[in-house]
Design an enzyme around this catalytic site. Structure first.
Site, PDB file in Angstrom:
ATOM      1  CG  ASP A   1      -1.711  -1.240   1.378  1.00 53.97           C
ATOM      2  OD1 ASP A   1      -1.848  -1.764   2.499  1.00 53.97           O
ATOM      3  OD2 ASP A   1      -2.179  -1.732   0.324  1.00 53.97           O
TER       4      ASP A   1
ATOM      5  CG  ASP B   1      20.435   4.088  -6.480  1.00 55.37           C
ATOM      6  OD1 ASP B   1      21.547   4.450  -6.866  1.00 55.37           O
ATOM      7  OD2 ASP B   1      19.835   4.629  -5.539  1.00 55.37           O
TER       8      ASP B   1
ATOM      9  CE  LYS C   1      18.023   6.834   1.338  1.00 58.03           C
ATOM     10  NZ  LYS C   1      17.616   6.893  -0.078  1.00 58.03           N
TER      11      LYS C   1
HETATM   12  O1  DEZ Z   1      26.265  11.601  -1.892  1.00 62.16           O
HETATM   13  C1  DEZ Z   1      25.118  11.574  -1.511  1.00 62.16           C
HETATM   14  O2  DEZ Z   1      24.695  12.316  -0.611  1.00 62.16           O
HETATM   15  C2  DEZ Z   1      24.257  10.509  -2.098  1.00 62.16           C
HETATM   16  O3  DEZ Z   1      24.920   9.803  -3.086  1.00 62.16           O
HETATM   17  C3  DEZ Z   1      23.047  10.924  -2.805  1.00 62.16           C
HETATM   18  O4  DEZ Z   1      22.669  12.159  -2.547  1.00 62.16           O
HETATM   19  C4  DEZ Z   1      22.065   9.809  -2.561  1.00 62.16           C
HETATM   20  O5  DEZ Z   1      20.802  10.233  -2.695  1.00 62.16           O
HETATM   21  P1  DEZ Z   1      19.640   9.112  -2.742  1.00 62.16           P
HETATM   22  O6  DEZ Z   1      20.116   8.051  -3.702  1.00 62.16           O
HETATM   23  O7  DEZ Z   1      19.485   8.595  -1.345  1.00 62.16           O
HETATM   24  O8  DEZ Z   1      18.461   9.885  -3.267  1.00 62.16           O
HETATM   25 MG    MG Z   2      19.907   6.451  -4.726  1.00 62.03          MG
END
Ligand code: DEZ
Ligand code: MG
Length: 298
Positions: free
Chosen positions: A20, A245, A220
């Site tokens: 959801d 990713d 994260k």
């Molecule tokens: O270097 C960074 O901060 C990260 O690679 C990038 O901003 C990751 O962003 P996300 O893939 O979590 O949107």
């Molecule tokens: Mg990313």
């Protein structure tokens, strides 16, 4: 157990029926830099048409939520500010609500407007960041530096205008063990349009090396980000999927939160990272080439 490789319409339909709430990472999933992933807009429309809750969860600390909203609008992606969660926001909430930084204290920022705007929104005083006085390639002299006694924390995020002056000032504060060392996230690289650039983890690395200290990372895969989302949105983890990713941020974040996980191969991770002799120990539940593959549900 290897990830389930989605391929048939039934596979995607089953994923839709089971979840959801859909949490989307941004860089490398929705876009690379300012270039949208093919099908991203259509897939989000399909999910919303099925009354799915859509949230955006990015470690990119260069923008505040309102600034991200402008990027979404510019790229023609429907998004509401309260659906957007960035590591700048999570870091500001952490400083204000978890650290409970006293009002007479400040944060020394290594980072960009996003971090400054989110700290200001939380009523947190800061120095550094985009201060023009620090935007220099001149060598740094301690004789010209006066420590601000109010600084109680150093917060470092992706800073595309990093320089020796900013690192030197942050390092002065980090030599005091009483100064809290925070980073918005640890991503080693940033999936820009056309390739990889150094990520936030590469910006904070010099500070870790010089200070010999390990910072607390807010974004994260840490649960702080999920706590921020829980504070604003009700969702059932068992019926929520994290689409990302990067294995050691997005997929681990999903696993830590008890969410389903879908890896896409439009950003950092390649198929050899999840299959074969060098496969990671972090194994997503599902994998598909791109979120654009979900257009099959139209
Ligand atoms: O270097 C960074 O901060 C990260 O690679 C990038 O901003 C990751 O962003 P996300 O893939 O979590 O949107
Ligand atoms: Mg990313």
């Amino acid at each position: 157990m290897p990830p389930a490789r989605l391929s048939t319409k039934l596979d995607y339909q089953s994923l839709l029926d089971k979840h959801d709430t859909w949490m989307f990472d941004c860089d490398g999933v929705l876009w690379n830099g300012d270039r949208l992933v093919d099908g991203a807009v259509k897939v989000l429309e399909i999910l919303r048409s099925h009354n799915k809750s859509v949230l955006f969860v990015t470690n990119n600390a260069t923008k505040s939520r309102p600034s991200y909203k402008k990027k979404f609008d510019k790229l023609g992606v429907e998004a509401h500010v309260d659906e957007i969660f960035g590591s700048a926001y999570a870091a500001a909430v952490y400083v204000s609500s978890v650290m409970k930084l006293p009002k007479d204290k400040k944060v020394y920022v290594v980072g960009m407007e996003g971090l400054e705007q989110e700290l200001a929104s939380e009523g947190i005083s800061y120095i550094g960041g985009t201060d023009p006085a620090d935007a220099t390639l001149a060598s740094f002299s301690l004789s010209s530096f006066t420590r601000d006694p109010a600084v109680a924390a150093v917060l470092c995020g992706l800073d595309t205008a990093i320089n020796y002056t900013k690192l030197s000032k942050a390092f002065q504060y980090l030599q005091d063990p009483a100064t809290t060392f925070l980073v918005t996230n640890d991503d080693s690289t940033y999936p820009a349009e056309g390739g990889l650039l150094p990520g936030a983890g590469a910006i904070s690395a010099p500070l870790k090396t010089a200070s010999g200290r390990e910072p607390l990372s807010i974004g994260k895969p840490a649960k702080t980000m999920l706590d921020c989302i829980k504070a604003k949105h009700n969702f059932d983890p068992k019926r929520t999927i994290m689409v990302g990713d990067r294995l050691n941020t997005d997929i681990l974040f999903g696993q830590n939160g008890g969410l389903s996980t879908l890896l896409v191969l439009t950003g950092i991770t390649h198929i050899e990272d999840i299959e074969g002799p060098n496969a990671s120990t972090i194994v997503p539940e599902y994998v598909t080439n791109s979120i654009g593959d979900l257009r099959i549900l139209a």
